[in-house]
Each structure stands twice: as structure tokens, then as C-alpha cells.
Write a protein that holds these residues in place. Structure first.
Motif, PDB file in Angstrom:
ATOM      1  N   GLY A  82       0.832  -1.193   0.000  1.00 23.32           N
ATOM      2  CA  GLY A  82       0.000   0.000   0.000  1.00 23.32           C
ATOM      3  C   GLY A  82       0.865   1.240   0.000  1.00 23.32           C
ATOM      4  O   GLY A  82       2.091   1.166   0.131  1.00 23.32           O
ATOM      5  N   ARG A  83       0.244   2.369  -0.139  1.00 22.18           N
ATOM      6  CA  ARG A  83       0.978   3.637  -0.142  1.00 22.18           C
ATOM      7  C   ARG A  83       1.550   3.919   1.242  1.00 22.18           C
ATOM      8  O   ARG A  83       1.141   3.311   2.229  1.00 22.18           O
ATOM      9  CB  ARG A  83       0.058   4.774  -0.575  1.00 22.18           C
ATOM     10  N   ASP A  84       2.458   4.873   1.310  1.00 16.70           N
ATOM     11  CA  ASP A  84       2.992   5.301   2.602  1.00 16.70           C
ATOM     12  C   ASP A  84       1.851   5.812   3.479  1.00 16.70           C
ATOM     13  O   ASP A  84       0.913   6.457   2.995  1.00 16.70           O
ATOM     14  CB  ASP A  84       4.025   6.426   2.415  1.00 16.70           C
ATOM     15  N   ALA A  85       1.924   5.513   4.772  1.00 19.45           N
ATOM     16  CA  ALA A  85       0.943   5.967   5.765  1.00 19.45           C
ATOM     17  C   ALA A  85      -0.439   5.355   5.560  1.00 19.45           C
ATOM     18  O   ALA A  85      -1.449   5.913   5.988  1.00 19.45           O
ATOM     19  CB  ALA A  85       0.822   7.505   5.772  1.00 19.45           C
ATOM     20  N   ALA A  86      -0.478   4.191   4.929  1.00 16.99           N
ATOM     21  CA  ALA A  86      -1.771   3.533   4.698  1.00 16.99           C
ATOM     22  C   ALA A  86      -2.225   2.707   5.893  1.00 16.99           C
ATOM     23  O   ALA A  86      -3.361   2.232   5.923  1.00 16.99           O
ATOM     24  CB  ALA A  86      -1.700   2.652   3.453  1.00 16.99           C
ATOM     25  N   GLY A  87      -1.348   2.488   6.870  1.00 17.68           N
ATOM     26  CA  GLY A  87      -1.750   1.728   8.062  1.00 17.68           C
ATOM     27  C   GLY A  87      -1.256   0.296   8.096  1.00 17.68           C
ATOM     28  O   GLY A  87      -1.712  -0.502   8.921  1.00 17.68           O
ATOM     29  N   LYS A  88      -0.323  -0.040   7.243  1.00 20.27           N
ATOM     30  CA  LYS A  88       0.209  -1.410   7.193  1.00 20.27           C
ATOM     31  C   LYS A  88       0.911  -1.790   8.492  1.00 20.27           C
ATOM     32  O   LYS A  88       0.630  -2.837   9.089  1.00 20.27           O
ATOM     33  CB  LYS A  88       1.197  -1.553   6.025  1.00 20.27           C
ATOM     34  N   GLY A  89       1.846  -0.948   8.915  1.00 24.63           N
ATOM     35  CA  GLY A  89       2.640  -1.249  10.102  1.00 24.63           C
ATOM     36  C   GLY A  89       1.810  -1.377  11.364  1.00 24.63           C
ATOM     37  O   GLY A  89       2.056  -2.251  12.197  1.00 24.63           O
ATOM     38  N   GLY A  90       0.811  -0.514  11.503  1.00 21.62           N
ATOM     39  CA  GLY A  90      -0.046  -0.565  12.685  1.00 21.62           C
ATOM     40  C   GLY A  90      -0.859  -1.842  12.742  1.00 21.62           C
ATOM     41  O   GLY A  90      -1.070  -2.413  13.822  1.00 21.62           O
ATOM     42  N   THR A  91      -1.307  -2.312  11.592  1.00 20.62           N
ATOM     43  CA  THR A  91      -2.066  -3.565  11.546  1.00 20.62           C
ATOM     44  C   THR A  91      -1.161  -4.741  11.898  1.00 20.62           C
ATOM     45  O   THR A  91      -1.542  -5.625  12.678  1.00 20.62           O
ATOM     46  CB  THR A  91      -2.672  -3.767  10.147  1.00 20.62           C
ATOM     47  N   ILE A 192      -6.309  11.822   3.562  1.00 18.80           N
ATOM     48  CA  ILE A 192      -5.944  11.172   4.826  1.00 18.80           C
ATOM     49  C   ILE A 192      -4.446  10.910   4.872  1.00 18.80           C
ATOM     50  O   ILE A 192      -3.807  11.058   5.923  1.00 18.80           O
ATOM     51  CB  ILE A 192      -6.733   9.856   5.004  1.00 18.80           C
ATOM     52  N   GLN A 193      -3.853  10.528   3.759  1.00 21.41           N
ATOM     53  CA  GLN A 193      -2.404  10.332   3.734  1.00 21.41           C
ATOM     54  C   GLN A 193      -1.687  11.629   4.115  1.00 21.41           C
ATOM     55  O   GLN A 193      -0.732  11.619   4.902  1.00 21.41           O
ATOM     56  CB  GLN A 193      -1.946   9.883   2.343  1.00 21.41           C
ATOM     57  N   LYS A 194      -2.135  12.733   3.560  1.00 19.32           N
ATOM     58  CA  LYS A 194      -1.540  14.028   3.873  1.00 19.32           C
ATOM     59  C   LYS A 194      -1.655  14.339   5.355  1.00 19.32           C
ATOM     60  O   LYS A 194      -0.689  14.796   5.988  1.00 19.32           O
ATOM     61  CB  LYS A 194      -2.227  15.129   3.054  1.00 19.32           C
ATOM     62  N   GLN A 195      -2.824  14.077   5.944  1.00 18.00           N
ATOM     63  CA  GLN A 195      -3.022  14.317   7.375  1.00 18.00           C
ATOM     64  C   GLN A 195      -2.075  13.468   8.218  1.00 18.00           C
ATOM     65  O   GLN A 195      -1.531  13.932   9.223  1.00 18.00           O
ATOM     66  CB  GLN A 195      -4.472  14.025   7.761  1.00 18.00           C
ATOM     67  N   ARG A 196      -1.857  12.230   7.805  1.00 22.41           N
ATOM     68  CA  ARG A 196      -0.982  11.336   8.568  1.00 22.41           C
ATOM     69  C   ARG A 196       0.474  11.770   8.457  1.00 22.41           C
ATOM     70  O   ARG A 196       1.237  11.647   9.419  1.00 22.41           O
ATOM     71  CB  ARG A 196      -1.176   9.890   8.105  1.00 22.41           C
ATOM     72  N   ASN A 215       6.758  13.560   0.893  1.00 22.80           N
ATOM     73  CA  ASN A 215       6.171  14.576   0.018  1.00 22.80           C
ATOM     74  C   ASN A 215       6.030  14.064  -1.406  1.00 22.80           C
ATOM     75  O   ASN A 215       5.083  14.415  -2.116  1.00 22.80           O
ATOM     76  CB  ASN A 215       7.034  15.845   0.046  1.00 22.80           C
ATOM     77  N   LEU A 216       6.974  13.223  -1.832  1.00 17.90           N
ATOM     78  CA  LEU A 216       6.903  12.678  -3.179  1.00 17.90           C
ATOM     79  C   LEU A 216       5.706  11.747  -3.339  1.00 17.90           C
ATOM     80  O   LEU A 216       5.170  11.601  -4.430  1.00 17.90           O
ATOM     81  CB  LEU A 216       8.198  11.937  -3.511  1.00 17.90           C
ATOM     82  N   ALA A 217       5.291  11.108  -2.242  1.00 16.74           N
ATOM     83  CA  ALA A 217       4.127  10.221  -2.302  1.00 16.74           C
ATOM     84  C   ALA A 217       2.884  10.996  -2.709  1.00 16.74           C
ATOM     85  O   ALA A 217       2.026  10.481  -3.445  1.00 16.74           O
ATOM     86  CB  ALA A 217       3.911   9.542  -0.951  1.00 16.74           C
ATOM     87  N   GLN A 218       2.786  12.238  -2.247  1.00 16.31           N
ATOM     88  CA  GLN A 218       1.669  13.087  -2.646  1.00 16.31           C
ATOM     89  C   GLN A 218       1.866  13.620  -4.070  1.00 16.31           C
ATOM     90  O   GLN A 218       0.940  13.623  -4.873  1.00 16.31           O
ATOM     91  CB  GLN A 218       1.547  14.266  -1.669  1.00 16.31           C
ATOM     92  N   GLU A 219       3.090  14.015  -4.369  1.00 16.34           N
ATOM     93  CA  GLU A 219       3.384  14.572  -5.696  1.00 16.34           C
ATOM     94  C   GLU A 219       3.175  13.545  -6.799  1.00 16.34           C
ATOM     95  O   GLU A 219       2.686  13.869  -7.889  1.00 16.34           O
ATOM     96  CB  GLU A 219       4.833  15.069  -5.721  1.00 16.34           C
ATOM     97  N   TYR A 220       3.551  12.282  -6.519  1.00 19.42           N
ATOM     98  CA  TYR A 220       3.455  11.221  -7.521  1.00 19.42           C
ATOM     99  C   TYR A 220       2.194  10.366  -7.344  1.00 19.42           C
ATOM    100  O   TYR A 220       2.160   9.217  -7.764  1.00 19.42           O
ATOM    101  CB  TYR A 220       4.681  10.313  -7.447  1.00 19.42           C
TER     102      TYR A 220
END
Length: 305
Positions: A82-91, A192-196, A215-220
Motif C-alpha cells: 500500500g501507499r505510505d501511511a496507509a496503516g500497514k505497520g499498525g495492523t 488522509i495520507q496528507k493528514q498522517r 512529500n513525493l508520495a503526494q506529488e506522484y
């Protein structure tokens, strides 16, 4: 997050509230604690308490599953993408929280070193595959070559295309050898990604997650969407399907991911199957996600992350 009264020196309520981040499970653990001179009143949302109780129930089921696996030799491999900050690690953290670490491993590999760059692409991952009785969870996996590497220019187009052709065959071998393979893609919205990302900058307990590519995750964003579509199109197979987890609500995503795993497994003293019914708004099949993306490719703002 909870709030407690902040009294002044005279012991009177001064109207201010102090924010406190409680450890997960605190509300459920102290649900029946009686009021006393050494207790503090803290208000918890009912939804937070419900989440903690449900989480504990599922974690107990995961312990039952692990115990059965020790006896029958089953092997589980769960891939979290998943994308960065999608919640993978927390799960992953909640899944492994109460499992015996001797039989449950989390694999989060660094970028390949000089030697690994000369090897067969899958070689460094093979060393971490589960043995009998083991649960192995990959926090990102060989699918780096499907999304992150091509978007960031870390692999060639030829390497990306070859990977997409090879990986279904590789996974077919794993499944036919008896490994129970789960492939989860955590889908987070752009906002939500931006907020995280912003939360990581403010919270000292989350700053280890900060990355130069945030920042690149949002840009791309759109480039990642194209690569996601290609990945699902080429690698969502009957024998090794993708499961999409909508993760704007982290807690709901965690619970539903755990339910999905448990619902697919057979083990001793398992709760009734209805306890593992997932929310269809949260858990989406790879086929349905592909249909959604095909219908909205010309309207990127309608696409899920």
C-alpha cells in the motif's frame, strides 16, 4: 485520545482539559475499576472501548491459530502493501502483539545491498519464507518492484515488466507447496495520507516513520495509481488473489484484516464463523478493485488510494 480535568493548585477545576494518549487496551482493562481516592476519571469514547474489546477477542483467536499451527505444521505468509501511511505497520503490530515471537516473524527489508543487487530478484525474500508452524508478515515485499521502484526510478522498465510476468509463477509455486498466502493492499485516500504525514511531524512517537519520500508520495499520487492498476491487472490470480483494505479508518481496517485472516483458517476452538464477517465497505476483492479502477481511470479524483 482522552481528556482529564486539569485542576489548579487549590484543587478546583480551572476549565482546562489535558490531552492524554492512553495505551491501547487501557480502557478495556480498567472497565470495571471502581472509583477511589487514587483513581482519575477519564472519559473514553464508546467506539474506542468497543474497538479495544473487539481487538482483544481477535488477538485471542490469533493465539489459538498459532497454537494449532504448531501442531499441524501450517505455514502462513501475509504480504502487506500500500501507499505510505496507509496503516500497514499498525495492523501488523496488532496482529503480532500477543503471538509467540518464536513462531511469528515480521520481515521489513532494507534496500538491497551491492551483493543482493547481483542476485535473482526474489532471492533475498526466499530466505524469509515461513517454516512449519510459522506466521511471517512482510511489511512491504517483492511488490516494491511493482510500485515504488518504477515510480521512483529505482528499476528499469524491463525489470518491472519481467517482474510482473514472473511473480504469478513464483507465488503459484509457494501456494502449491502448501503456504497459505495472503496479499493485502491497504488503500488510503490522498487527503488522509496528507493528514498522517503532518501528524508524523508533530508527534515525537511517530517521527521514526518520517521519510524523505513522504512529500513525493503526494506529488506522484497519480503515477502510483497507474502502477497499482498494472500490478493488480497482472498479479491478481485465482490462486493468489489480492485483498484490498480501505484504511482511512485505521481501527476498522485493522479489525477487518484480522477477521479476514482468521475467517480463512481452520484451527481448534475457533469461534463461530459469523464472528469473522468482514465489512464489505472495507474489505474489497482484487477483481472488484480492478473494476472500480477501470470505471474511473479518466476520473482520477474518484479513485481510491
Amino acid at each position: 485520545m482522552a481528556r482529564k480535568k486539569n485542576n489548579g493548585k487549590d484543587g478546583k477545576d480551572n476549565g482546562r482539559r489535558e490531552e492524554i494518549r492512553l495505551l491501547e487496551g487501557t480502557a478495556a482493562k480498567n472497565l470495571k475499576t471502581e472509583k477511589g481516592t487514587d483513581t482519575t476519571s477519564i472519559h473514553i469514547k464508546n467506539s474506542a472501548l468497543k474497538y479495544e474489546l473487539e481487538l482483544k477477542k481477535l488477538q485471542i483467536e490469533l493465539m489459538k491459530l498459532q497454537n494449532s499451527m504448531k501442531d499441524n505444521g501450517q505455514r502462513i505468509l501475509a504480504i502487506f502493501e500500500g501507499r505510505d501511511a496507509a496503516g500497514k505497520g499498525g495492523t501488523i503490530k496488532r496482529i503480532t502483539a500477543h503471538l509467540n515471537p518464536r513462531n511469528a516473524r515480521v520481515v521489513a527489508l532494507m534496500k538491497p545491498n551491492e551483493t543482493e543487487l547481483t542476485q535473482w530478484y526474489f532471492q533475498r525474500y526466499v530466505a524469509h519464507l515461513p517454516s512449519a508452524g510459522e506466521i511471517v508478515l512482510f511489511d512491504r515485499s517483492w511488490y516494491n518492484r511493482a510500485m515504488v521502484e518504477p515510480v521512483m526510478g529505482f528499476c528499469t522498465d524491463e525489470q518491472n515488466k519481467r517482474f510482473l510476468k514472473d511473480v504469478p509463477l513464483f507465488e503459484e509455486m509457494l501456494v502449491k507447496d502448501g503456504i497459505k498466502l495472503f496479499k493485502f493492499y491497504f488503500s488510503v485516500s490522498r487527503e488522509i495520507q496528507k493528514q498522517r504525514f503532518e501528524s508524523r511531524q508533530k508527534d515525537p512517537l511517530k517521527q521514526y516513520k518520517l521519510s524523505p519520500v513522504d512529500n513525493l508520495a503526494q506529488e506522484y499520487w497519480d503515477q502510483y495509481s497507474v502502477r497499482k492498476f498494472q500490478m493488480l491487472s497482472e498479479t491478481n490470480r485465482t490462486i493468489s488473489p489480492w485483498t484490498i483494505i480501505r484504511s482511512d479508518d485505521k481501527k476498522t481496517a485493522r479489525l477487518n484484516c484480522m477477521k479476514f485472516i482468521l475467517g480463512q483458517m481452520t484451527y481448534d476452538n475457533k469461534l463461530p464463523e459469523e464472528e469473522f464477517t468482514v465489512d464489505p465497505r472495507v474489505v474489497i476483492s482484487g477483481i472488484d478493485e480492478l473494476k472500480h479502477m477501470e470505471e474511473n481511470l479518466m476520473q482520477p479524483h474518484q479513485l481510491h488510494g
